[in-house]
Design a protein around this motif. Structure first.
Motif, PDB file in Angstrom:
ATOM      1  N   VAL A  62      53.701  29.078  35.127  1.00 20.81           N
ATOM      2  CA  VAL A  62      52.426  29.413  35.761  1.00 20.81           C
ATOM      3  C   VAL A  62      52.168  30.909  35.686  1.00 20.81           C
ATOM      4  CG1 VAL A  62      51.193  29.442  37.971  1.00 20.81           C
ATOM      5  CG2 VAL A  62      52.486  27.414  37.292  1.00 20.81           C
ATOM      6  N   VAL A  63      53.180  31.697  35.997  1.00 17.70           N
ATOM      7  CA  VAL A  63      53.031  33.154  35.956  1.00 17.70           C
ATOM      8  C   VAL A  63      52.765  33.612  34.524  1.00 17.70           C
ATOM      9  CG1 VAL A  63      54.263  35.335  36.268  1.00 17.70           C
ATOM     10  CG2 VAL A  63      54.369  33.597  38.029  1.00 17.70           C
ATOM     11  N   GLY A  64      53.461  33.010  33.560  1.00 22.61           N
ATOM     12  CA  GLY A  64      53.242  33.371  32.158  1.00 22.61           C
ATOM     13  C   GLY A  64      51.802  33.129  31.735  1.00 22.61           C
ATOM     14  N   LYS A  65      51.246  32.000  32.170  1.00 24.06           N
ATOM     15  CA  LYS A  65      49.842  31.704  31.838  1.00 24.06           C
ATOM     16  C   LYS A  65      48.912  32.739  32.461  1.00 24.06           C
ATOM     17  CE  LYS A  65      50.491  26.717  31.435  1.00 24.06           C
ATOM     18  NZ  LYS A  65      50.233  25.410  32.055  1.00 24.06           N
ATOM     19  N   HIS A  66      49.174  33.099  33.712  1.00 27.87           N
ATOM     20  CA  HIS A  66      48.325  34.083  34.383  1.00 27.87           C
ATOM     21  C   HIS A  66      48.443  35.454  33.717  1.00 27.87           C
ATOM     22  CE1 HIS A  66      46.766  31.648  37.618  1.00 27.87           C
ATOM     23  NE2 HIS A  66      47.990  31.214  37.917  1.00 27.87           N
ATOM     24  N   VAL A  67      49.653  35.823  33.323  1.00 23.61           N
ATOM     25  CA  VAL A  67      49.854  37.118  32.657  1.00 23.61           C
ATOM     26  C   VAL A  67      49.085  37.153  31.347  1.00 23.61           C
ATOM     27  CG1 VAL A  67      51.571  38.555  31.496  1.00 23.61           C
ATOM     28  CG2 VAL A  67      52.040  37.662  33.775  1.00 23.61           C
ATOM     29  N   LYS A  68      49.172  36.074  30.566  1.00 25.94           N
ATOM     30  CA  LYS A  68      48.442  36.031  29.293  1.00 25.94           C
ATOM     31  C   LYS A  68      46.944  36.084  29.526  1.00 25.94           C
ATOM     32  CE  LYS A  68      51.977  33.694  26.610  1.00 25.94           C
ATOM     33  NZ  LYS A  68      52.366  32.483  25.886  1.00 25.94           N
ATOM     34  N   SER A  69      46.482  35.392  30.541  1.00 27.77           N
ATOM     35  CA  SER A  69      45.054  35.410  30.863  1.00 27.77           C
ATOM     36  C   SER A  69      44.597  36.822  31.216  1.00 27.77           C
ATOM     37  CB  SER A  69      44.784  34.458  32.026  1.00 27.77           C
ATOM     38  OG  SER A  69      43.450  34.557  32.450  1.00 27.77           O
ATOM     39  N   VAL A  70      45.379  37.494  32.036  1.00 33.57           N
ATOM     40  CA  VAL A  70      45.036  38.871  32.429  1.00 33.57           C
ATOM     41  C   VAL A  70      45.074  39.795  31.216  1.00 33.57           C
ATOM     42  CG1 VAL A  70      45.834  40.847  33.784  1.00 33.57           C
ATOM     43  CG2 VAL A  70      45.719  38.598  34.836  1.00 33.57           C
ATOM     44  N   GLU A  71      46.073  39.623  30.358  1.00 35.80           N
ATOM     45  CA  GLU A  71      46.163  40.472  29.158  1.00 35.80           C
ATOM     46  C   GLU A  71      44.929  40.289  28.278  1.00 35.80           C
ATOM     47  OE1 GLU A  71      49.874  39.308  27.400  1.00 35.80           O
ATOM     48  OE2 GLU A  71      51.038  40.739  28.600  1.00 35.80           O
ATOM     49  N   HIS A  72      44.481  39.032  28.099  1.00 32.77           N
ATOM     50  CA  HIS A  72      43.285  38.788  27.291  1.00 32.77           C
ATOM     51  C   HIS A  72      42.056  39.433  27.921  1.00 32.77           C
ATOM     52  CE1 HIS A  72      45.198  36.278  24.347  1.00 32.77           C
ATOM     53  NE2 HIS A  72      45.641  35.430  25.255  1.00 32.77           N
ATOM     54  N   ARG A  73      41.959  39.344  29.234  1.00 33.73           N
ATOM     55  CA  ARG A  73      40.818  39.967  29.915  1.00 33.73           C
ATOM     56  C   ARG A  73      40.847  41.482  29.736  1.00 33.73           C
ATOM     57  NH1 ARG A  73      40.999  36.671  35.595  1.00 33.73           N
ATOM     58  NH2 ARG A  73      40.448  34.637  34.735  1.00 33.73           N
ATOM     59  N   VAL A  74      42.025  42.063  29.858  1.00 35.65           N
ATOM     60  CA  VAL A  74      42.153  43.511  29.696  1.00 35.65           C
ATOM     61  C   VAL A  74      41.762  43.912  28.277  1.00 35.65           C
ATOM     62  CG1 VAL A  74      43.840  45.397  29.573  1.00 35.65           C
ATOM     63  CG2 VAL A  74      43.849  43.849  31.528  1.00 35.65           C
ATOM     64  N   GLU A  75      42.209  43.141  27.283  1.00 35.58           N
ATOM     65  CA  GLU A  75      41.854  43.445  25.890  1.00 35.58           C
ATOM     66  C   GLU A  75      40.355  43.351  25.677  1.00 35.58           C
ATOM     67  OE1 GLU A  75      44.148  41.057  23.175  1.00 35.58           O
ATOM     68  OE2 GLU A  75      46.032  41.681  24.094  1.00 35.58           O
ATOM     69  N   ASP A  76      39.711  42.333  26.271  1.00 38.03           N
ATOM     70  CA  ASP A  76      38.261  42.196  26.144  1.00 38.03           C
ATOM     71  C   ASP A  76      37.546  43.396  26.761  1.00 38.03           C
ATOM     72  OD1 ASP A  76      38.609  39.783  24.880  1.00 38.03           O
ATOM     73  OD2 ASP A  76      38.163  38.561  26.654  1.00 38.03           O
ATOM     74  N   VAL A  77      37.968  43.757  27.960  1.00 39.30           N
ATOM     75  CA  VAL A  77      37.338  44.895  28.645  1.00 39.30           C
ATOM     76  C   VAL A  77      37.574  46.176  27.853  1.00 39.30           C
ATOM     77  CG1 VAL A  77      37.442  46.330  30.718  1.00 39.30           C
ATOM     78  CG2 VAL A  77      37.396  43.841  30.927  1.00 39.30           C
ATOM     79  N   ARG A  78      38.803  46.355  27.346  1.00 37.78           N
ATOM     80  CA  ARG A  78      39.122  47.548  26.564  1.00 37.78           C
ATOM     81  C   ARG A  78      38.252  47.603  25.309  1.00 37.78           C
ATOM     82  NH1 ARG A  78      44.881  47.412  25.250  1.00 37.78           N
ATOM     83  NH2 ARG A  78      45.188  48.206  27.336  1.00 37.78           N
ATOM     84  N   GLY A  79      38.084  46.453  24.647  1.00 42.88           N
ATOM     85  CA  GLY A  79      37.250  46.397  23.449  1.00 42.88           C
ATOM     86  C   GLY A  79      35.804  46.755  23.745  1.00 42.88           C
ATOM     87  N   ARG A  80      35.288  46.193  24.835  1.00 42.11           N
ATOM     88  CA  ARG A  80      33.912  46.507  25.204  1.00 42.11           C
ATOM     89  C   ARG A  80      33.766  47.975  25.584  1.00 42.11           C
ATOM     90  NH1 ARG A  80      32.733  42.695  29.660  1.00 42.11           N
ATOM     91  NH2 ARG A  80      34.603  41.540  29.217  1.00 42.11           N
ATOM     92  N   ALA A  81      34.725  48.494  26.313  1.00 50.13           N
ATOM     93  CA  ALA A  81      34.660  49.900  26.730  1.00 50.13           C
ATOM     94  C   ALA A  81      34.748  50.811  25.520  1.00 50.13           C
ATOM     95  CB  ALA A  81      35.786  50.216  27.713  1.00 50.13           C
ATOM     96  N   THR A  82      35.621  50.482  24.574  1.00 48.23           N
ATOM     97  CA  THR A  82      35.759  51.306  23.371  1.00 48.23           C
ATOM     98  C   THR A  82      34.475  51.265  22.561  1.00 48.23           C
ATOM     99  OG1 THR A  82      38.133  50.887  23.323  1.00 48.23           O
ATOM    100  CG2 THR A  82      37.133  51.666  21.288  1.00 48.23           C
TER     101      THR A  82
END
Length: 145
Positions: A62-82
């Motif tokens: 469960v934690v692994g799934k949440h970590v991956k989800s958060v990582e994907h969200r961070v990458e999306d936000v980073r991409g949009r910000a960049t």
């Protein structure tokens, strides 16, 4: 009274024996309780470890799934910000370049292009000087007297 005194030592010995037997039984009961508690504690500890391992395996997924989800969200936000930052930087560069052109200030690329053209012209001039025959030196004039 003498009869009671004669029986008293026997009673004391019997009483002492009973106390000794009771003390021994209490001691043995304590040893048994200790051994039982030690056995139960070992089994209890093993059961706790097993339950902990089960819980860890469940939560790890469960934690692994949440970590991956958060990582994907961070990458999306980073991409949009960049992307937004790049657009803002490009817009800023265009505006500054426009202002400098209006002020008559040349860009670095234009200056570098002119420098290259000057170097090329200087090289051509040196080559032309080498290809034109040198005129012989004239004899020095005599100073007027």
């Amino acid at each position: 009274m003498s009869d009671q005194q004669d029986k008293k030592p026997d009673n004391d010995v019997q009483l002492a024996g009973k106390i000794k037997d009771s003390a021994r039984q209490i001691w043995l009961a304590g040893l048994g309780a200790y051994t039982k508690a030690e056995e139960d504690a070992g089994r209890f500890f093993e059961r706790l470890v097993n339950e902990g391992e089960e819980l860890e395996s469940k939560t790890r997924g469960v934690v692994g799934k949440h970590v991956k989800s958060v990582e994907h969200r961070v990458e999306d936000v980073r991409g949009r910000a960049t992307g937004t930052w790049d657009k803002l930087e490009h817009l800023f560069d265009e505006r500054v370049s426009g202002a400098l052109r209006r002020l008559g200030i040349h860009r670095r690329e234009e200056i570098e292009s002119l420098e290259h053209r000057i170097e090329a012209l200087e090289q051509e001039l040196r080559e032309l000087k080498k290809s034109v025959p040198q005129t012989t030196a004239k004899s020095p004039k005599k100073p007027p007297q």
